[in-house]
Design an enzyme around this catalytic site. Structure first.
Site, mmCIF file in Angstrom:
data_model
loop_
_atom_site.group_PDB
_atom_site.id
_atom_site.type_symbol
_atom_site.label_atom_id
_atom_site.label_comp_id
_atom_site.label_asym_id
_atom_site.label_seq_id
_atom_site.Cartn_x
_atom_site.Cartn_y
_atom_site.Cartn_z
ATOM 1 N N SER A 1 0.824 -1.199 0.000
ATOM 2 C CA SER A 1 0.000 0.000 0.000
ATOM 3 C C SER A 1 0.868 1.261 0.000
ATOM 4 O O SER A 1 1.711 1.419 -0.870
ATOM 5 C CB SER A 1 -0.958 -0.045 1.193
ATOM 6 O OG SER A 1 -1.970 0.925 1.065
ATOM 7 N N ASP B 1 -5.758 -3.120 -2.600
ATOM 8 C CA ASP B 1 -4.746 -2.827 -1.586
ATOM 9 C C ASP B 1 -4.160 -4.089 -0.950
ATOM 10 O O ASP B 1 -4.886 -4.966 -0.465
ATOM 11 C CB ASP B 1 -5.392 -1.970 -0.500
ATOM 12 C CG ASP B 1 -4.378 -1.344 0.424
ATOM 13 O OD1 ASP B 1 -3.747 -2.083 1.198
ATOM 14 O OD2 ASP B 1 -4.217 -0.109 0.365
#
Length: 293
Positions: free
Chosen positions: A40, A165
């Site tokens: 991320s 993510d």
């Protein structure tokens, strides 16, 4: 350092600014990564470090984090976000500003193979409901995939598959550093794992606790099952800021400098206290380290 060194950068949105302070403290102490792993926001910061694992990368990171595009990523107007959600039905923010940041910082055609040190980027594959690790080929799509926060950004399509993510499956990818051969691991985390969890007293609190357990259980397992000969250091974030528990905390771009400064001071103190400034390492049993000049 004598044993291969990894920087592992965890996810955490705007709180990922603390990783800049940690990076600065590490590089100023003469600690350079041989491999980088990120998820991320940690994939974004990690890609820049892997491209330039020298103190000059701090300026690159600062330019990226304080750019107008960064403000657009985290602080787009509520009206624009609402309209985008109505239009797309899936996300609040556009990925275009983040893509521009990455292309300006890394190059439009950047590839993993161009980086100064190897990089592993974790994302979650929708079609296979599985963790996916990018370590070769085009760099920008992989980093965008890892940072595609559900609800905030759209899933990233690569080929015939879609990715979201990496924090969904592996928020602090220690295992990827070990798979790459690292035996000294520095974990750059955003501060959530430093905060004890308590039984919730509201529906929002229940959702937050459930999310944190999902994020933390793998990290705890990885710490408990470190192989023999691996030394791991979890750098301190410098502490949470007031308002970090708010549902709107992800928009607080004005906190970036304070987070960086706190993490830098905390990181310098940690490295000094653990004898890691100007030292090389030799490894003993898992989780221990002996320093020698």
């Amino acid at each position: 350092m004598d044993s291969p060194v990894a920087f592992v950068l965890g996810g955490g949105g705007i709180r990922g600014a603390v990783e800049i302070g940690m990076i600065q403290a590490l590089l100023e102490a003469g600690i350079r990564p041989d491999v980088v792993a990120g998820t991320s926001i940690g994939a974004i910061n990690g890609a820049l470090v892997a491209a330039d694992p020298t103190p000059t990368v701090v300026d690159t990171l600062m330019r990226a984090w304080t750019s107008p595009e960064a403000t657009a990523v985290y602080g787009d107007s509520l009206g624009a976000q609402a309209w985008r959600l109505i239009k797309t039905q899936t996300h609040l923010n556009s990925p275009a500003p983040l893509q521009r940041i990455l292309e300006r910082s890394l190059g439009v055609d950047a590839r993993f193979e161009d980086l100064a040190v190897p990089l592993r980027v974790v994302a979650a594959n929708i079609e296979r409901a599985a963790e996916h690790v990018f370590d070769s080929g085009p760099l920008i799509p992989a980093v965008l995939a890892s940072a595609s926060v559900p609800g905030l950004l759209p899933a990233t399509r690569i080929g015939d598959e879609h990715f979201i993510d990496g924090g969904v499956v592996n928020s602090i990818p220690i295992d990827q550093a070990l798979a790459a051969g690292a035996r000294t691991v520095f974990v750059l985390q955003v501060g959530r794992v430093e905060t004890p969890l308590e039984a919730p007293t509201s529906a929002v609190g229940a959702a937050r606790v459930a999310f944190e357990i999902a994020r933390r259980h793998r990290f705890a397992r990885d710490l408990a099952t470190l192989p023999d000969g691996v030394v791991l250091h979890v750098l301190p974030s410098g502490g949470a800021l007031e308002g970090d528990d708010s549902l709107m905390a992800f928009r607080r771009i004005e906190t970036v400098h304070r987070r960086i400064d706190q993490a830098y001071v905390a990181g310098k103190g940690f490295l000094r206290d653990h004898g890691l400034v100007g030292y090389s390492t030799s490894t003993g049993p898992a989780g221990t380290e002996t320093g020698s000049r």
